[in-house]
Scaffold this active site. Structure first.
Site, PDB file in Angstrom:
ATOM      1  N   GLY A  12       0.409  -1.258  -0.354  1.00  0.00           N
ATOM      2  CA  GLY A  12       0.096   0.002   0.246  1.00  0.00           C
ATOM      3  C   GLY A  12       1.093   1.641  -0.203  1.00  0.00           C
ATOM      4  CG  ASN A  14       1.746   3.192  -5.605  1.00  0.00           C
ATOM      5  OD1 ASN A  14       2.060   4.287  -6.833  1.00  0.00           O
ATOM      6  ND2 ASN A  14       2.380   2.003  -5.767  1.00  0.00           N
ATOM      7  CG  ASN A 101      -3.567  -0.701 -13.008  1.00  0.00           C
ATOM      8  OD1 ASN A 101      -3.862  -0.569 -11.275  1.00  0.00           O
ATOM      9  ND2 ASN A 101      -3.815  -1.129 -13.822  1.00  0.00           N
ATOM     10  CG  HIS A 103       1.018  -2.692 -15.888  1.00  0.00           C
ATOM     11  ND1 HIS A 103       0.748  -3.328 -15.461  1.00  0.00           N
ATOM     12  CD2 HIS A 103       2.352  -2.649 -16.694  1.00  0.00           C
ATOM     13  CE1 HIS A 103       1.680  -4.275 -15.915  1.00  0.00           C
ATOM     14  NE2 HIS A 103       2.097  -3.678 -16.518  1.00  0.00           N
ATOM     15  CG  ASP A 144      -2.180  -4.127 -17.269  1.00  0.00           C
ATOM     16  OD1 ASP A 144      -2.612  -3.765 -16.352  1.00  0.00           O
ATOM     17  OD2 ASP A 144      -1.515  -5.194 -17.319  1.00  0.00           O
ATOM     18  CD  GLU A 173       4.661   2.168  -9.112  1.00  0.00           C
ATOM     19  OE1 GLU A 173       4.297   1.596  -9.929  1.00  0.00           O
ATOM     20  OE2 GLU A 173       4.242   1.556  -7.963  1.00  0.00           O
TER      21      GLU A 173
HETATM   22  C1  GRF Z   1       2.549  -0.966  -7.401  1.00  0.00           C
HETATM   23  O1  GRF Z   1       4.568  -0.996  -8.755  1.00  0.00           O
HETATM   24  C2  GRF Z   1       1.623  -1.037  -8.854  1.00  0.00           C
HETATM   25  O2  GRF Z   1       1.866  -0.222  -9.796  1.00  0.00           O
HETATM   26  C3  GRF Z   1       1.316  -1.729  -9.041  1.00  0.00           C
HETATM   27  O3  GRF Z   1       1.224  -3.009  -7.752  1.00  0.00           O
HETATM   28  C4  GRF Z   1       1.892  -2.537  -7.084  1.00  0.00           C
HETATM   29  C5  GRF Z   1       1.909  -1.346  -5.746  1.00  0.00           C
HETATM   30  O4  GRF Z   1       2.638  -1.041  -4.323  1.00  0.00           O
HETATM   31  N1  GRF Z   1       0.223  -2.043  -9.902  1.00  0.00           N
HETATM   32  P1  GRF Z   1       1.936  -0.540  -3.364  1.00  0.00           P
HETATM   33  O5  GRF Z   1       1.415  -1.805  -2.470  1.00  0.00           O
HETATM   34  O6  GRF Z   1       1.457   0.530  -3.400  1.00  0.00           O
HETATM   35  O7  GRF Z   1       3.532  -0.671  -2.522  1.00  0.00           O
END
Ligand code: GRF
Length: 189
Positions: A12, A14, A101, A103, A144, A173
């Site tokens: 989590g 992100n 989303n 990726h 995707d 990200e």
């Molecule tokens: C990220 O690298 C994102 O691109 C992918 O899943 C990962 C999630 O990472 N879809 P986190 O749980 O947010 O650290």
């Protein structure tokens, strides 16, 4: 204020970056986190930040009740941040154009079923790519394949391990995802 719902299955980071961004910016707030793994790190973040969360399983994610629970948050956007399952079609239909989303590669390369987490970075390194990056895109019924909103690139170093590349990509990200979400949200509700 816009309401955001985040779907996540993993640590989590992100989700944390998005929550952090909108704690300093009153345009939106994360009103619900939906997760399918009872021990996922994202749930600790939800508890720590006092954000309601919902655990789903293969059955409950398909039920109409989830749609009702989502509707009660009236989300301006549904944000997938490392959510491991495909969203049921009726949710995608109900929120067309409002689901995004992220990726960890430059789609359409290195996307599709099975291309997640370290599998992506291993494939990028094995192919000898000189660069990789992130793709933020709308979600449709296929993995995707929704329209791309933005991409950001980084170099792949010849000595990179999948973890090295993952760390570089996570930085991209955490920087871009909150800002792109902010940019996509209309100023007024
Ligand atoms: C990220 O690298 C994102 O691109 C992918 O899943 C990962 C999630 O990472 N879809 P986190 O749980 O947010 O650290």
């Amino acid at each position: 204020m816009h309401s955001l719902v985040v779907f996540a299955s993993g640590t989590g980071t992100n989700a944390a970056a998005i929550i952090g961004w909108f704690s300093r910016n009153i345009k939106a707030r994360v009103s619900l986190i939906v997760c399918n793994r009872p021990n996922a790190g994202v749930l600790d973040i939800a508890k720590d930040k006092h954000i309601p969360y919902l655990l789903v399983n293969k059955q409950t994610i398909e039920e109409e009740l989830l749609l009702t629970q989502l509707a009660s948050c009236n989300p301006s956007m549904i944000i997938l941040a490392g959510f491991m399952w495909k969203l049921p079609e009726h949710i995608v239909k109900a929120y067309t154009g409002k689901i995004v989303n992220i990726h960890p590669a430059l789609l359409p390369a290195y996307g599709g079923k099975g291309m997640y987490g370290h599998h992506v970075h291993e494939a990028v390194i094995a192919a000898g790519e000189k660069e990789s990056g992130i793709t933020i895109h709308y979600v449709n019924e296929e993995y995707d394949e929704g329209n791309i909103i933005m991409q950001a690139r980084c170099l792949v170093q010849p000595t990179d391990s999948p973890d090295d590349l993952a760390a570089r990509i996570h930085k991209l990200e955490h920087f871009y995802y909150p800002r792109v979400i902010d940019f996509l949200l209309p100023d007024r509700l």
